[in-house]
Write a protein that holds these residues in place. Structure first.
Motif, PDB file in Angstrom:
ATOM      1  N   ALA A 141       1.276  -1.179   0.234  1.00 46.44           N
ATOM      2  CA  ALA A 141       0.286  -0.039  -0.270  1.00 46.44           C
ATOM      3  C   ALA A 141       0.931   1.025  -0.114  1.00 46.44           C
ATOM      4  O   ALA A 141       1.650   1.483   0.645  1.00 46.44           O
ATOM      5  N   LEU A 142       0.337   2.312  -0.203  1.00 46.36           N
ATOM      6  CA  LEU A 142       0.835   3.476  -0.876  1.00 46.36           C
ATOM      7  C   LEU A 142       0.174   5.007   0.248  1.00 46.36           C
ATOM      8  O   LEU A 142      -1.018   4.474  -0.128  1.00 46.36           O
ATOM      9  N   ALA A 143       0.912   5.994   0.598  1.00 46.77           N
ATOM     10  CA  ALA A 143       0.694   7.269   0.718  1.00 46.77           C
ATOM     11  C   ALA A 143       1.200   7.805   1.157  1.00 46.77           C
ATOM     12  O   ALA A 143       2.729   7.788   0.856  1.00 46.77           O
ATOM     13  N   PRO A 144       0.427   9.581   1.216  1.00 53.25           N
ATOM     14  CA  PRO A 144       1.946  10.579   1.415  1.00 53.25           C
ATOM     15  C   PRO A 144       2.876  10.084   2.677  1.00 53.25           C
ATOM     16  O   PRO A 144       2.280   9.386   3.752  1.00 53.25           O
ATOM     17  N   GLY A 145       4.293  10.025   2.477  1.00 54.78           N
ATOM     18  CA  GLY A 145       5.399   9.282   3.524  1.00 54.78           C
ATOM     19  C   GLY A 145       5.609   9.761   4.878  1.00 54.78           C
ATOM     20  O   GLY A 145       5.655  11.291   4.025  1.00 54.78           O
ATOM     21  N   ILE A 159       6.485   0.444   4.703  1.00 58.38           N
ATOM     22  CA  ILE A 159       6.974  -0.366   5.205  1.00 58.38           C
ATOM     23  C   ILE A 159       5.521  -1.287   6.179  1.00 58.38           C
ATOM     24  O   ILE A 159       5.747  -2.320   6.162  1.00 58.38           O
ATOM     25  N   GLU A 160       4.478  -0.305   6.944  1.00 59.99           N
ATOM     26  CA  GLU A 160       3.661  -0.869   6.884  1.00 59.99           C
ATOM     27  C   GLU A 160       2.661  -2.487   6.178  1.00 59.99           C
ATOM     28  O   GLU A 160       2.363  -3.392   6.851  1.00 59.99           O
ATOM     29  N   SER A 161       3.227  -2.354   5.232  1.00 62.14           N
ATOM     30  CA  SER A 161       2.772  -2.875   4.260  1.00 62.14           C
ATOM     31  C   SER A 161       2.818  -4.907   5.243  1.00 62.14           C
ATOM     32  O   SER A 161       2.071  -5.626   4.605  1.00 62.14           O
ATOM     33  N   ALA A 162       3.750  -4.738   5.659  1.00 60.26           N
ATOM     34  CA  ALA A 162       4.478  -5.978   6.159  1.00 60.26           C
ATOM     35  C   ALA A 162       2.526  -6.650   7.039  1.00 60.26           C
ATOM     36  O   ALA A 162       3.550  -8.367   6.860  1.00 60.26           O
TER      37      ALA A 162
END
Length: 464
Positions: free
Chosen positions: A79-83, A335-338
């Motif tokens: 997943a992606l979002a503003p970093g 990295i929370e996609s982990a």
């Protein structure tokens, strides 16, 4: 053919040893671990003068769009979002410290996204990735983590950061840090949120950061409702309960397409673009490499195959470009996609589920507006904890690797500037390698960057 069979055919779910149910559960898990960005990103970017409500809409739309591209195009469970870190650099360094407008900062992000697209579809990405020292890649992430922790402590008034001296271009060259505000409600709320988050973390409960934000927000609302003193401290712009917890999404018109390219003509803006690009590129490269290792997508040499790597990097670059157009800072792979991967997510269906869940955030703006900065501070502080773990990969036995990593790590938070940390690390790397007569280890790119940053620091010295 049933829907389940169609999904299996498109995403190759069975081929990856997964099931539709597993992918959906993984999507919910990933969303729970990163939904905090819906609260935190508007809170950070609104400090530039950007309106809060449109930022909520943009944060959700940018995250949902980039994540669904990852799912449908790259077909990966990320997943992606503003970093985090990049939004802080956008706000606290580029706008507040350096004095650029948020419109100029958005233009820099947009240009960075276009450059990232070019890197992603050409072999240049491999040259850049191989030319940049591995230990510096890790230390950049760790340094950003400490920077975020510093910001979180300041937002909660646990410490108080103020500029001691500014250069003519608004660059901060001195700071004053104090701890004289421990009796404020914001401190109590932040410490409460930190405690809740830590309890959830040590018990490995999904969504610890989100639960910390929600718990401290509830406490803040209750306290503000019964105490005008607490209300004025926690909600400086005014406190009032919304008539409804849901509403239609705010328009993004006040921030979308509001990029000032003319402001990028200033020499200092080139450094801003470079910093955005370096952090985004290597953060993404490190994140997708780590996630691919968890999924089992690395080849026998420990590298991601070319086609999947191209698609993941291009997705990230497109997310950044579209995000800038919509009015938010750099969008990147999380990295929370982990967390979803740990739950068994192996295909793009996981990302599609995350994208759909993000869209629910469009209708809870009244609730998000109740979240004070003291409630988001624990997330900032503890994200620093997660990012600092990158330092375990640094070679502490080799001073030519450890010293540049250390310089990067400490210069970022202590100068309140991410690009300063990157520059200090690069210069230290070149100097230590030359001093140890190991010049063959220095790539041409590092020589070029060292000269550029040396000129930049001399320019700051001349302004001083």
């Amino acid at each position: 053919m049933s829907w389940s069979e169609k999904l299996d055919s498109y995403f190759k779910i069975s081929e990856h040893g997964s099931t539709v149910r597993t992918e959906i559960v993984a999507g919910f898990t990933t969303f729970m671990t990163m939904a905090y960005i819906i609260f935190v990103n508007p809170a950070i970017l609104s400090q530039t003068g950007m309106p809060f409500a449109p930022l909520v809409t943009t944060t959700v739309l940018a995250s949902a769009l980039a994540t669904v591209i990852m799912g449908l195009y790259a077909k990966k469970p990320y997943a992606l979002a503003p970093g985090m870190g990049l939004n802080a650099y956008f706000t606290y360094t580029v706008v507040i410290a350096m004095g650029y407008t948020w419109q100029v900062a958005l233009a820099a992000v947009f240009i960075e996204g276009l450059i990232f697209i070019a890197l992603s579809v050409t072999k240049v990405r491999t040259w850049v990735a191989n030319s940049f020292p591995t230990n510096l890649k890790y230390s950049i992430g760790a340094g950003i983590g400490l920077f975020l922790t510093f910001i979180g402590l300041n937002n909660a008034s646990i410490i108080r950061y103020t500029a001691d001296k500014l250069l003519p271009n608004h660059q901060v060259v001195g700071v004053v840090i104090s701890m004289n505000y421990l009796n404020l409600p914001s401190v109590a709320i932040a410490l409460f949120g930190i405690t809740i988050t830590i309890i959830f973390l040590v018990n490995r409960i999904k969504g610890a950061l989100l639960w910390g934000i929600l718990s401290s927000t509830v406490a803040a609302v209750i306290w503000a409702s019964i105490s005008p003193w607490a209300a004025s401290n926690l909600y400086p712009s005014g406190f009032s309960l919304p008539s409804s917890p849901v509403s239609l999404p705010a328009s993004i018109a006040p921030i979308a397409l509001h990029m000032d390219f003319g402001g990028l003509m200033a020499a200092g803006a080139l450094g801003v673009i470079f910093a955005f690009l370096m952090v985004d590129f290597f953060d993404t490269l490190g994140t997708v490499t780590g996630l691919s290792a968890k999924v089992g997508d690395l080849d026998e040499k420990g590298n991601i195959p070319e086609k999947p790597l191209t698609r993941m990097l291009l997705t990230d670059a497109l997310g950044t470009t579209f995000g800038a157009l919509m009015g938010t800072s750099t969008v990147t792979t999380y990295i929370e996609s982990a967390a979803g991967v740990e739950e068994g997510g192996r295909t793009g269906l996981t990302s599609v589920v995350v994208s759909l869940l993000f869209l629910t955030g469009l209708f809870i703006t009244p609730i998000i507006a109740l979240v004070p900065s003291a409630a988001t501070a624990p997330a900032l502080i503890l994200v620093g904890l997660f990012m600092l773990s990158n330092m375990r990969n640094v070679n502490f036995e080799d001073y030519t690797e450890y010293i540049p990593a250390f310089m990067t790590l400490i210069v970022m938070p202590f100068t309140y500037n991410i690009s300063n940390g990157i520059g200090a690390g690069i210069i230290a790397y070149v100097i230590t390698k030359i001093a140890s007569r190991r010049v063959r280890e220095i790539s041409p790119l590092m020589y070029i960057l060292a000269v550029i940053f040396a000129i930049y620091f001399l320019w700051l010295y001349w302004l001083h």
